[in-house]
Design a protein around this motif. Structure first.
Motif, mmCIF file in Angstrom:
data_model
loop_
_atom_site.group_PDB
_atom_site.id
_atom_site.type_symbol
_atom_site.label_atom_id
_atom_site.label_comp_id
_atom_site.label_asym_id
_atom_site.label_seq_id
_atom_site.Cartn_x
_atom_site.Cartn_y
_atom_site.Cartn_z
ATOM 1 N N ARG A 1 9.487 0.971 -0.496
ATOM 2 C CA ARG A 1 10.070 0.546 -1.769
ATOM 3 C C ARG A 1 9.498 1.437 -2.872
ATOM 4 N NH1 ARG A 1 8.851 -5.877 -1.388
ATOM 5 N NH2 ARG A 1 9.820 -6.228 0.648
ATOM 6 N N GLN A 2 10.319 1.732 -3.826
ATOM 7 C CA GLN A 2 9.907 2.563 -4.948
ATOM 8 C C GLN A 2 8.766 1.883 -5.704
ATOM 9 O OE1 GLN A 2 11.469 5.598 -5.479
ATOM 10 N NE2 GLN A 2 9.737 5.968 -6.813
ATOM 11 N N ASP A 3 7.726 2.643 -6.028
ATOM 12 C CA ASP A 3 6.617 2.142 -6.835
ATOM 13 C C ASP A 3 7.100 2.064 -8.277
ATOM 14 O OD1 ASP A 3 4.321 1.759 -8.372
ATOM 15 O OD2 ASP A 3 3.088 3.026 -7.073
ATOM 16 N N PRO A 4 7.092 0.888 -8.887
ATOM 17 C CA PRO A 4 7.604 0.768 -10.254
ATOM 18 C C PRO A 4 6.765 1.516 -11.289
ATOM 19 C CG PRO A 4 6.691 -1.323 -9.510
ATOM 20 C CD PRO A 4 6.658 -0.385 -8.342
ATOM 21 N N ASP B 1 5.146 4.513 -10.563
ATOM 22 C CA ASP B 1 5.110 5.945 -10.255
ATOM 23 C C ASP B 1 6.367 6.287 -9.463
ATOM 24 O OD1 ASP B 1 4.659 8.540 -9.401
ATOM 25 O OD2 ASP B 1 2.684 8.126 -8.533
ATOM 26 N N ARG B 2 7.304 6.931 -10.115
ATOM 27 C CA ARG B 2 8.589 7.182 -9.458
ATOM 28 C C ARG B 2 8.481 8.144 -8.276
ATOM 29 N NH1 ARG B 2 11.524 11.815 -11.740
ATOM 30 N NH2 ARG B 2 10.127 12.813 -13.223
ATOM 31 N N ARG B 3 7.355 8.841 -8.148
ATOM 32 C CA ARG B 3 7.168 9.743 -7.011
ATOM 33 C C ARG B 3 6.631 9.024 -5.783
ATOM 34 N NH1 ARG B 3 2.846 13.323 -9.527
ATOM 35 N NH2 ARG B 3 2.369 11.261 -10.271
ATOM 36 N N ALA B 4 6.088 7.844 -5.982
ATOM 37 C CA ALA B 4 5.415 7.135 -4.894
ATOM 38 C C ALA B 4 6.275 6.000 -4.351
ATOM 39 C CB ALA B 4 4.081 6.586 -5.382
ATOM 40 N N GLN B 5 6.002 5.657 -3.103
ATOM 41 C CA GLN B 5 6.654 4.527 -2.463
ATOM 42 C C GLN B 5 5.590 3.605 -1.900
ATOM 43 O OE1 GLN B 5 9.126 6.501 0.419
ATOM 44 N NE2 GLN B 5 10.888 6.475 -0.972
ATOM 45 N N LYS B 6 5.891 2.334 -1.923
ATOM 46 C CA LYS B 6 4.993 1.332 -1.364
ATOM 47 C C LYS B 6 5.552 0.856 -0.030
ATOM 48 C CE LYS B 6 3.106 -0.153 -5.712
ATOM 49 N NZ LYS B 6 1.859 -0.869 -5.753
ATOM 50 N N LEU B 7 4.659 0.441 0.842
ATOM 51 C CA LEU B 7 5.034 0.046 2.198
ATOM 52 C C LEU B 7 4.926 -1.468 2.373
ATOM 53 C CD1 LEU B 7 3.020 2.819 4.061
ATOM 54 C CD2 LEU B 7 5.437 2.861 3.407
ATOM 55 N N TYR B 8 5.960 -2.015 2.996
ATOM 56 C CA TYR B 8 6.007 -3.454 3.256
ATOM 57 C C TYR B 8 6.533 -3.687 4.662
ATOM 58 C CZ TYR B 8 5.568 -3.969 -1.778
ATOM 59 O OH TYR B 8 5.126 -3.905 -3.078
ATOM 60 N N LEU B 9 6.041 -4.761 5.280
ATOM 61 C CA LEU B 9 6.586 -5.170 6.567
ATOM 62 C C LEU B 9 7.944 -5.825 6.349
ATOM 63 C CD1 LEU B 9 3.497 -6.832 8.275
ATOM 64 C CD2 LEU B 9 4.347 -4.515 8.579
ATOM 65 N N ILE C 1 0.846 -1.185 0.000
ATOM 66 C CA ILE C 1 0.000 0.000 0.000
ATOM 67 C C ILE C 1 0.887 1.242 0.000
ATOM 68 C CG2 ILE C 1 -0.166 0.161 2.531
ATOM 69 C CD1 ILE C 1 -3.155 0.907 2.125
ATOM 70 N N ASN C 2 0.396 2.334 -0.560
ATOM 71 C CA ASN C 2 1.169 3.576 -0.472
ATOM 72 C C ASN C 2 0.683 4.388 0.720
ATOM 73 O OD1 ASN C 2 -1.142 5.033 -1.290
ATOM 74 N ND2 ASN C 2 -0.523 5.001 -3.424
ATOM 75 N N GLN C 3 1.406 5.449 1.039
ATOM 76 C CA GLN C 3 1.074 6.232 2.234
ATOM 77 C C GLN C 3 -0.279 6.908 2.112
ATOM 78 O OE1 GLN C 3 5.586 7.094 3.804
ATOM 79 N NE2 GLN C 3 4.282 8.834 3.512
ATOM 80 N N VAL C 4 -0.677 7.309 0.913
ATOM 81 C CA VAL C 4 -1.990 7.939 0.740
ATOM 82 C C VAL C 4 -3.090 6.921 1.054
ATOM 83 C CG1 VAL C 4 -3.574 8.976 -0.939
ATOM 84 C CG2 VAL C 4 -1.169 9.656 -0.912
#
Length: 167
Positions: A83-86, A88-96, A51-54
């Motif tokens: 981790r970088q969203d493949p 959307d280079r502006r977004a990051q995804k969250l992982y445990l 999931i992303n922060q938004v």
């Protein structure tokens, strides 16, 4: 006309139950240096890896800046990684992280203890019926808010809680 008893209204009862569940969870789990908000964020990330922060801010119903601070702390504790969203280079995804897994397991164990308390005195059938009714209520309400995150994926715990009491 008599005014309705606020202690019997659906919204009031759900809010009170949620508050009590959180309080008992915190008392029993004693997360130490982690706040209840951080535990909630971990729970949502565990259910929605990537999931992303938004999206997380929508699920937690807080501002994105609040989530950024929560994630900063969880990353500092090495429980979450960005981790970088493949796409959307502006977004990051969250992982445990692997380090988070024992904490997550402990969190679900404590949750199960709290659910046992909540359903004390209920038959397995009554618990299953209540969970089924709440899932239906949520679905009805979600139809009125189509952009709300709860319309995108059913809450696995809500769907299976009644089943756990049947076993």
């Amino acid at each position: 006309m008599d005014s309705p008893n606020p202690h019997r209204s659906l919204g009031f009862l759900l809010s009170e139950c949620t508050s009590l569940i959180r309080r008992i969870f915190t008392d029993r789990h004693n997360p130490g240096s982690m706040t209840q908000a951080q535990w909630r964020a971990l729970a949502y990330i565990s259910r929605h890896q990537g999931i992303n922060q938004v999206g997380l801010s929508q699920l937690l119903e807080v501002q994105p800046i609040t989530v950024a601070r929560l994630v900063d702390k969880l990353a500092e504790l090495e429980l979450v990684e960005r981790r970088q969203d493949p796409t959307d280079r502006r977004a990051q995804k969250l992982y445990l992280t692997e380090k988070a897994m024992p904490s997550i397991d402990q969190m679900w164990e404590t949750s199960e203890e709290v659910y046992q308390i909540a359903f004390r005195g209920f038959t397995d059938e009554e618990a299953a019926q209540l969970m089924s009714a709440l899932v239906r209520i949520r679905a009805n309400l979600a139809q009125e808010t189509p952009r709300h995150p709860s319309t995108q994926a059913p809450d696995e715990d809500a769907l299976t809680l009644g089943q756990r009491h049947e076993s």
